[in-house]
Design a protein around this motif. Structure first.
Motif, short mmCIF file in Angstrom:
data_model
loop_
_atom_site.label_atom_id
_atom_site.label_comp_id
_atom_site.label_asym_id
_atom_site.label_seq_id
_atom_site.Cartn_x
_atom_site.Cartn_y
_atom_site.Cartn_z
N SER A 125 0.71 -1.36 0.06
CA SER A 125 -0.07 -0.07 -0.20
C SER A 125 0.94 1.25 0.07
N LEU A 126 1.96 1.28 0.76
CA LEU A 126 2.88 2.40 0.71
C LEU A 126 3.52 2.51 -0.68
N ALA A 127 3.94 1.60 -1.35
CA ALA A 127 4.44 1.34 -2.78
C ALA A 127 3.45 2.09 -3.52
N PHE A 128 2.32 1.82 -3.40
CA PHE A 128 1.08 1.92 -4.25
C PHE A 128 0.92 3.75 -4.08
N SER A 129 0.94 4.02 -2.89
CA SER A 129 0.83 5.54 -2.72
C SER A 129 1.94 6.40 -3.22
N CYS A 130 3.25 5.84 -3.03
CA CYS A 130 4.19 6.39 -3.47
C CYS A 130 4.29 6.58 -5.22
N LEU A 131 3.99 5.63 -5.61
CA LEU A 131 3.94 5.73 -6.95
C LEU A 131 2.73 6.38 -7.65
N ALA A 178 13.66 3.80 -8.14
CA ALA A 178 14.76 3.31 -7.17
C ALA A 178 14.75 4.20 -5.61
N VAL A 179 14.47 5.49 -6.09
CA VAL A 179 14.28 6.32 -4.72
C VAL A 179 12.87 5.90 -4.07
N VAL A 180 11.81 5.78 -4.86
CA VAL A 180 10.38 5.40 -4.62
C VAL A 180 10.61 4.01 -3.61
N CYS A 181 11.44 2.97 -4.20
CA CYS A 181 11.49 1.61 -3.18
C CYS A 181 12.03 2.31 -1.90
N ALA A 182 13.23 2.96 -2.05
CA ALA A 182 13.66 3.23 -0.55
C ALA A 182 12.76 3.98 0.29
N VAL A 183 12.19 5.05 -0.27
CA VAL A 183 11.04 5.54 0.58
C VAL A 183 10.04 4.67 1.27
N THR A 184 9.34 3.65 0.17
CA THR A 184 8.37 2.84 0.99
C THR A 184 9.10 1.90 2.02
N ILE A 185 10.15 1.57 1.95
CA ILE A 185 10.81 0.59 2.95
C ILE A 185 11.10 1.64 4.30
N ILE A 186 11.48 2.66 3.99
CA ILE A 186 11.75 3.49 5.06
C ILE A 186 10.33 3.94 6.00
N ALA A 187 9.48 4.21 5.20
CA ALA A 187 8.08 4.72 5.59
C ALA A 187 7.50 3.53 6.38
N TRP A 188 7.61 2.18 5.72
CA TRP A 188 7.10 1.08 6.27
C TRP A 188 7.66 0.99 7.57
N ILE A 189 8.96 1.00 7.88
CA ILE A 189 9.73 0.77 9.02
C ILE A 189 9.36 1.91 9.96
N LEU A 190 9.31 2.99 9.73
CA LEU A 190 9.14 4.12 10.66
C LEU A 190 7.49 4.11 11.02
N ARG A 191 6.65 3.79 10.26
CA ARG A 191 5.28 3.75 10.57
C ARG A 191 5.11 2.45 11.65
N ASN A 192 5.85 1.45 11.58
CA ASN A 192 5.82 0.31 12.42
C ASN A 192 6.47 0.79 13.72
N VAL A 193 7.36 1.23 13.55
CA VAL A 193 8.12 1.70 14.52
C VAL A 193 7.16 2.69 15.56
N LEU A 194 6.76 3.59 15.12
CA LEU A 194 6.00 4.68 15.48
C LEU A 194 4.36 4.05 16.01
N PHE A 195 4.28 2.87 15.69
CA PHE A 195 2.82 2.12 15.73
C PHE A 195 1.66 3.14 15.17
#
Length: 196
Positions: A125-131, A178-195
């Motif tokens: 879902s985050l990848a779709f929103s970034c794309l 390629a930057v979108v792929c990195a943003v997707t992963i960073i956003a997913w990690i931070l959203r999970n860490v920040l609950f």
């Protein structure tokens, strides 16, 4: 899930700072580990900066309003007095062919933030929103180029439209993906860490 108003303002400010910083920071990619001979890691330029990634990250982490506010502030600061755009700043920047892409940051960040909070944070879902946000940026930029070319604004009609499209949309697209792929992963990690 919704982001609280203070958190939205914080993410808007962070998004503004990341967009300004990302404008001047070139994106690189490391070579795959199996090619690291003698402990040497080679970096390869992606031909883009982290600017678009910062726009999308603001939406993914702060939501639609934070993304919108951060990019409106970026445009306002760049058009008034700060040299925070790639090639300077000031009101005369509207005569540059890349200005339409800067305008596209506003709907791109808003759309990315809107879609990022429609469902729980998952990589897909985050990848779709970034794309989707990236598509909004490019559609706005191409529309600006087409209008400027059609009405012969600002001497943009001197270069053929297809060449402008190649230069400003198609050439940077692989690096931006390629930057979108990195943003997707960073956003997913931070959203999970920040609950959230």
């Amino acid at each position: 899930m919704k982001v609280s108003a203070p958190a939205e303002l914080l993410w808007a400010f962070i998004g503004l700072l990341l967009t300004i910083g990302g404008t001047f920071l070139e994106a690189f990619m490391a070579s795959p580990p199996w090619t690291w001979g003698n402990g040497e890691v080679h970096a390869h330029s992606l031909g883009v900066t982290y600017q678009v990634g910062a726009v999308l990250l603001a939406g993914c982490l702060g939501g639609q309003r934070a993304g919108l506010i951060s990019q409106l502030a970026y445009l306002l600061l760049g058009l008034t007095w700060l040299n925070i755009f790639t090639e300077g700043g000031g009101l005369q920047y509207i005569t540059r062919p890349t200005f339409g892409y800067l305008l596209g940051f506003v709907p791109g960040a808003w759309l990315c933030g809107f879609l990022a909070f429609k469902v729980p944070a998952r990589l897909e879902s985050l990848a779709f929103s970034c794309l989707s946000g990236l598509a909004a940026i490019h559609l706005t930029g191409l529309s600006y180029l087409a209008i400027a070319h059609g009405f012969q604004w600002f001497n943009l009609a001197q270069t053929p439209f297809w060449q402008q499209m190649l230069t400003y949309t198609l050439a940077p697209l692989p690096g931006q993906l390629a930057v979108v792929c990195a943003v997707t992963i960073i956003a997913w990690i931070l959203r999970n860490v920040l609950f959230y």
